[in-house]
Design a protein around this motif. Sequence first.
Motif, PDB file in Angstrom:
ATOM      1  N   MET D   1       0.840  -1.167   0.000  1.00 27.93           N
ATOM      2  CA  MET D   1       0.000   0.000   0.000  1.00 27.93           C
ATOM      3  C   MET D   1       0.900   1.250   0.000  1.00 27.93           C
ATOM      4  N   PRO D   2       0.528   2.316  -0.631  1.00 31.55           N
ATOM      5  CA  PRO D   2      -0.670   2.519  -1.443  1.00 31.55           C
ATOM      6  C   PRO D   2      -0.647   1.696  -2.740  1.00 31.55           C
ATOM      7  N   ILE D   3      -1.883   1.402  -3.204  1.00 27.91           N
ATOM      8  CA  ILE D   3      -2.074   0.714  -4.474  1.00 27.91           C
ATOM      9  C   ILE D   3      -2.761   1.688  -5.433  1.00 27.91           C
ATOM     10  N   VAL D   4      -2.140   1.913  -6.587  1.00 30.34           N
ATOM     11  CA  VAL D   4      -2.693   2.838  -7.574  1.00 30.34           C
ATOM     12  C   VAL D   4      -3.094   2.039  -8.812  1.00 30.34           C
ATOM     13  N   THR D   5      -4.339   2.184  -9.236  1.00 29.29           N
ATOM     14  CA  THR D   5      -4.860   1.476 -10.397  1.00 29.29           C
ATOM     15  C   THR D   5      -5.255   2.492 -11.464  1.00 29.29           C
ATOM     16  N   ILE D   6      -4.770   2.288 -12.684  1.00 31.17           N
ATOM     17  CA  ILE D   6      -5.092   3.199 -13.784  1.00 31.17           C
ATOM     18  C   ILE D   6      -5.810   2.419 -14.882  1.00 31.17           C
ATOM     19  N   ARG D   7      -7.048   2.803 -15.148  1.00 31.61           N
ATOM     20  CA  ARG D   7      -7.786   2.238 -16.278  1.00 31.61           C
ATOM     21  C   ARG D   7      -7.745   3.258 -17.400  1.00 31.61           C
ATOM     22  N   ALA D   8      -7.229   2.835 -18.551  1.00 28.40           N
ATOM     23  CA  ALA D   8      -7.174   3.739 -19.697  1.00 28.40           C
ATOM     24  C   ALA D   8      -7.455   2.944 -20.967  1.00 28.40           C
ATOM     25  N   VAL D   9      -7.939   3.621 -21.982  1.00 27.51           N
ATOM     26  CA  VAL D   9      -8.193   2.946 -23.255  1.00 27.51           C
ATOM     27  C   VAL D   9      -6.886   2.368 -23.781  1.00 27.51           C
TER      28      VAL D   9
END
Lengths: 61, 61, 61, 61, 61, 61
Positions: D1-9
């Motif tokens: 932690m921290p956990i960073v999630t990136i959703r992108a096309v």
Amino acid sequence: MPIVTIRAVEGRTVEQKRKLAKAITEAVVRDFEAKPEAVTINFFDMPRENVAKAGTLFIDQ
Amino acid sequence: MPIVTIRAVEGRTVEQKRKLAKAITEAVVRDFEAKPEAVTINFFDMPRENVAKAGTLFIDQ
Amino acid sequence: MPIVTIRAVEGRTVEQKRKLAKAITEAVVRDFEAKPEAVTINFFDMPRENVAKAGTLFIDQ
Amino acid sequence: MPIVTIRAVEGRTVEQKRKLAKAITEAVVRDFEAKPEAVTINFFDMPRENVAKAGTLFIDQ
Amino acid sequence: MPIVTIRAVEGRTVEQKRKLAKAITEAVVRDFEAKPEAVTINFFDMPRENVAKAGTLFIDQ
Amino acid sequence: MPIVTIRAVEGRTVEQKRKLAKAITEAVVRDFEAKPEAVTINFFDMPRENVAKAGTLFIDQ
């Protein structure tokens, strides 16, 4: 925002996603009083080997 | 519910997922007093270029 | 990584989370060949008004 | 932690992910006072048929 | 899209979130060639009893 | 499965969630050919300090 995420077993067609995205967006706009352009929808197509229920993978059911 | 999601670097076999899904479901049933058929498990196989730790992609480590 | 996320209806005790975190971590280490210190677990306590099944909120079931 | 999630096309290159993972990790370390090795980043490459805005799939826009 | 989600142990101040949201958005705009207004950020403040590493809850470490 | 997750800024009433859960479930059943009892919905109520768009927290907009 709102952000709607749908996880479903893979195999749904683009046309099915097209209809569902439209229907969910309309529901969110109506029931959550959001602007249409604020509603984002994400689909995740889950392979059957990546989903389990009651401890058993879908490929084994 | 409960819903358990496991993100792991891709490469695990179906047999590994099969065993882990069974073990986690049993643990959730025992420790969270859930019915087996209520437990859903989702695996996400993460490509090594899509995961970073300490600012470095796994493909670069 | 691996990252395990558990969404469950709120009401589980710290002791229940303690046991489940330990059990799941052991299962991931054994079945996915991960190092214990690489396994992160996140619980989300879901209010009953925030979960629905078959179209009905849990507070209405 | 921290956990960073990136959703992108989908369509971003490895080099773009490499730069962004580095930049986000540095920001998290600085602003959230985290240790670099505690920061995990996950990218999800979203197919254009799996994302909708304002009720319309990206492939239809 | 892009959508960036940050899970971190609770306790960060609004000012810390304000700075990090700004920094991450700038990085996404620069490295992923996104428009600023297309970037959404979500923080999840995780209670220490809801996070575990190496099988041990953060409240026990 | 399917699992539908809705993240929206907090403030929606139970009645709003009740209506939306029903509407989304009906849409998923119709468009994705799922059984009603297989559809799970999770709402996340996001505090305004935990959401940003274009680099600015909602509490600052």
